[in-house]
Design an enzyme around this catalytic site. Sequence first.
Site, PDB file in Angstrom:
ATOM      1  N   HIS A  57       1.230  17.086  25.452  1.00  0.00           N
ATOM      2  CA  HIS A  57       0.381  15.944  25.154  1.00  0.00           C
ATOM      3  C   HIS A  57       1.006  15.131  24.027  1.00  0.00           C
ATOM      4  O   HIS A  57       1.817  15.651  23.237  1.00  0.00           O
ATOM      5  CB  HIS A  57      -1.017  16.407  24.737  1.00  0.00           C
ATOM      6  N   GLU A  59      -0.153  14.105  21.225  1.00  0.00           N
ATOM      7  CA  GLU A  59      -0.415  14.627  19.879  1.00  0.00           C
ATOM      8  C   GLU A  59       0.495  15.798  19.543  1.00  0.00           C
ATOM      9  O   GLU A  59       1.076  15.873  18.454  1.00  0.00           O
ATOM     10  CB  GLU A  59      -1.881  15.077  19.753  1.00  0.00           C
ATOM     11  N   CYS A  87      -8.127  16.566  22.808  1.00  0.00           N
ATOM     12  CA  CYS A  87      -8.747  17.687  23.511  1.00  0.00           C
ATOM     13  C   CYS A  87      -8.782  18.900  22.573  1.00  0.00           C
ATOM     14  O   CYS A  87      -8.308  18.844  21.429  1.00  0.00           O
ATOM     15  CB  CYS A  87      -7.961  18.017  24.774  1.00  0.00           C
ATOM     16  N   CYS A  90      -5.182  20.018  21.439  1.00  0.00           N
ATOM     17  CA  CYS A  90      -4.576  19.150  20.428  1.00  0.00           C
ATOM     18  C   CYS A  90      -5.328  19.235  19.104  1.00  0.00           C
ATOM     19  O   CYS A  90      -4.719  19.154  18.028  1.00  0.00           O
ATOM     20  CB  CYS A  90      -4.529  17.716  20.940  1.00  0.00           C
TER      21      CYS A  90
END
EC number: 3.5.4.33
Length: 418
Positions: A57, A59, A87, A90
């Site tokens: 992801h 992040e 999420c 993260c």
Amino acid sequence: MTDSNEVHNHWMALALEQAELAAAAGEVPVGAVVVCAGQVIAKAHNQTVQLADPTAHAEVLALRMAAQVMGNHRLNECILYVTLEPCAMCSGAVFQARLKAVVYGAQEPKTGAAGSVVDLFANLQLNHHTAITGGVMAGPASALLAHFFARRRAAAASQHAPQRLSDLALRTPARALDGQAPEGAYTNSLPSAQGLRMHYVQQGAIPGPDHCVWVLLHPLWHWSAWWQPLLHALGAQGDSALAPDLIGWGRSDKPKRADWHSEAGHAQLVLELLQSLGVRRCVLVGQDGGDALAQAILARSAAKLDVAAVLQLHCNGTDGIWPAPLKQAAQKTWRLDAYLRAHLHSDGVVWQQATAPYPDAGHARNWASGCFAAPAPVLAEANLYQLDAHAQRDAIKLAQQLRIMAQAWSAAHSPPQA
């Protein structure tokens, strides 16, 4: 920048630029930047598809990069700007990094862990508390996501929806292609195609603008199935590749008139296909007529496409097949299957593949077109890269050689260092 809203908007705009890069690469458009002491120290976007990594992801990738820059896994004085609510995964990475603050754009109603589904940032049992601010430039972030998923839904729907056959063309019956190379994807929305349906096979995700896609232009006596083993070999070495069927060939629609075809028209169609798929940089590989088309595409690409290399492939055992004798091919008595059998001799598998899209003479009108009859012009010596190989029997070796040749071509054409 002293006003907090102005500061947040400035950094979030940079995160949105990363999200746009993700969208261009076919990834869910989420971007992130890490800011420390008023400077961006890391920026990233979603790459789960490209890296085949469910943890990639925006992040997580940005935090990894920031930790490397700082030389410390703790980022106490840093702020993470991300275009979408983090999420749970993260958010956990944020807590492990001991970030000072997180600023996000759009809410994530399905997996958001900053209040939408759960609020980990408000959990007092956790041993670290990171400040959280949401809704910064939420409009542009939401619009980018909505546009991305709308395009993806439309593309999926177009694959399953019946596509009307134009009165100008024929379409090879599905039964004629049973047992041949697997079906790929279709588009009938290319501006220059006049409503005709074009088929293409894609190997791997379309990468970002700094990475190349191999565009394999089939021999004009065959179709995209010729490249099937090479597509797999390129994918195995981590490359992205695309093999279109020209209009009139393979699984694409077959114009009824031979004069529908022109070299410039086919070059434009391939450019439009690449643009529609988000391809920005590519290596063109052509063989037996496909090489002439590759050079026509190069001549027309200009600002539309960065062509990193043009490679001409000569296949052992296919000499003399293309171009076909135009006068004979234009006659109703001409038999494509007999013509190919005479040239391919004992190679029955290739013969069956090559003839499958043409169950009758009407489907084979492209063979009577003279638009590709002339041999490909010889490139200047510094630009000429040719390779002798059989694209099916030598696929693994050929994939390795193509990469080496493309690197050499690209290096030869790179601007000199200042």
